[in-house]
Design an enzyme around this catalytic site. Sequence first.
Site, mmCIF file in Angstrom:
data_model
loop_
_atom_site.group_PDB
_atom_site.id
_atom_site.type_symbol
_atom_site.label_atom_id
_atom_site.label_comp_id
_atom_site.label_asym_id
_atom_site.label_seq_id
_atom_site.Cartn_x
_atom_site.Cartn_y
_atom_site.Cartn_z
ATOM 1 N N SER A 47 0.832 -1.215 0.000
ATOM 2 C CA SER A 47 0.000 0.000 0.000
ATOM 3 C C SER A 47 0.862 1.259 0.000
ATOM 4 O O SER A 47 0.636 2.179 -0.786
ATOM 5 C CB SER A 47 -0.932 0.004 1.213
ATOM 6 O OG SER A 47 -1.844 -1.070 1.149
ATOM 7 N N TYR A 96 -12.699 -3.149 -3.575
ATOM 8 C CA TYR A 96 -13.902 -2.569 -4.155
ATOM 9 C C TYR A 96 -15.086 -3.539 -4.067
ATOM 10 O O TYR A 96 -16.141 -3.189 -3.563
ATOM 11 C CB TYR A 96 -13.712 -2.112 -5.609
ATOM 12 C CG TYR A 96 -14.969 -1.508 -6.201
ATOM 13 C CD1 TYR A 96 -15.368 -0.220 -5.832
ATOM 14 C CD2 TYR A 96 -15.791 -2.229 -7.061
ATOM 15 C CE1 TYR A 96 -16.535 0.327 -6.332
ATOM 16 C CE2 TYR A 96 -16.960 -1.692 -7.560
ATOM 17 C CZ TYR A 96 -17.332 -0.422 -7.191
ATOM 18 O OH TYR A 96 -18.483 0.117 -7.672
ATOM 19 N N TYR A 122 -2.817 -10.606 2.912
ATOM 20 C CA TYR A 122 -2.803 -9.209 3.354
ATOM 21 C C TYR A 122 -4.245 -8.808 3.635
ATOM 22 O O TYR A 122 -5.044 -8.658 2.713
ATOM 23 C CB TYR A 122 -2.177 -8.343 2.262
ATOM 24 C CG TYR A 122 -2.047 -6.858 2.559
ATOM 25 C CD1 TYR A 122 -2.341 -6.307 3.807
ATOM 26 C CD2 TYR A 122 -1.604 -5.995 1.559
ATOM 27 C CE1 TYR A 122 -2.208 -4.949 4.048
ATOM 28 C CE2 TYR A 122 -1.462 -4.634 1.782
ATOM 29 C CZ TYR A 122 -1.765 -4.109 3.028
ATOM 30 O OH TYR A 122 -1.635 -2.767 3.252
ATOM 31 N N LYS A 182 -0.360 -10.481 6.833
ATOM 32 C CA LYS A 182 -0.242 -9.126 7.370
ATOM 33 C C LYS A 182 -1.649 -8.709 7.755
ATOM 34 O O LYS A 182 -2.512 -8.518 6.890
ATOM 35 C CB LYS A 182 0.337 -8.170 6.325
ATOM 36 C CG LYS A 182 0.370 -6.721 6.824
ATOM 37 C CD LYS A 182 0.860 -5.739 5.756
ATOM 38 C CE LYS A 182 0.859 -4.327 6.319
ATOM 39 N NZ LYS A 182 1.303 -3.307 5.347
#
Length: 299
Positions: A50, A113, A139, A168
């Site tokens: 990110s 989304y 993640y 994560k």
Amino acid sequence: MSTSSAKFEGIFCPSITVSDDQGVIDTDLWGRHLDHLIQAGINGVLLFGSIGEFYAYDLQEKRSALQFAVDHIRGRMKVFVGVGDTDMDRVMDLTKFAGEIGADAVVAVSPYYFGPSEPTAYRYFTSIAQASAVPVILYNFPARTGNDCSPELVARLAQECPNIVGIKDTVDTISHTRRVVSAVRRVSPEFSVFSGFDEYYMVNRICGGNGVLSGLTNVEPETFVAMHRAYQEGDYRTALDKARRINHLMAIYDTADLFVSAIKGAVRLQGLPISTRIREPAMQIDDDQMKQIETILRS
């Protein structure tokens, strides 16, 4: 002395992607940033997470940048490759490419989304695992993706896909991460559980996790490495002292419109003359915000 059988453990940095003011990747300054992380003792780096603006670069740009970074690092620390995308073909392409260039793992964020149901998320992650020649790290970032990887889903994936080796968990409550640890430990003692929030290192370790994969490691990697080493050695006084410093630095995230800008601004203020530009659509950091970050860093 703390011991663990986890595949990966310690301090991992989701690296910024360093570009110039025109948005072209600056390999010279990015290489210097990666060298700093290595010299500080960071255990590994995530490319195009990110904070690396994975959502803003096309596949060819990523391929070129990843080849550069892996060649530059040359095995001096672990290399994870973020393969997140909204298009499954691009996810698969990057997953296979990561294996070809010698990455140590891929990091797969939930499809964003659409907020997939649990059966869809299961199918998505198992498809990546089946296609990947290297280990896969999940993640979980529900604030951005719209769906949460439940502890039950994580445990099922860990049990049924041997090359899914970690997660994560970027959830702003340690109880979620604790429940993930509890669920996966029943099926895979080697599974690595990282917190995505910098300030959760200590509680992550206390509940049986394996460290952090978090953004402020770009800014003061030495602080994180010292905390981790102290914890491993049972020097909890030093570990707590470093944790307090990280708690103070958390205010950096609140200074800019987007946390990526804040991290880039902080890295620049620490002495590396990078551009703070992030890819549009986004608000660029301004002088007042840079002053706020400098005040935090110097106090």
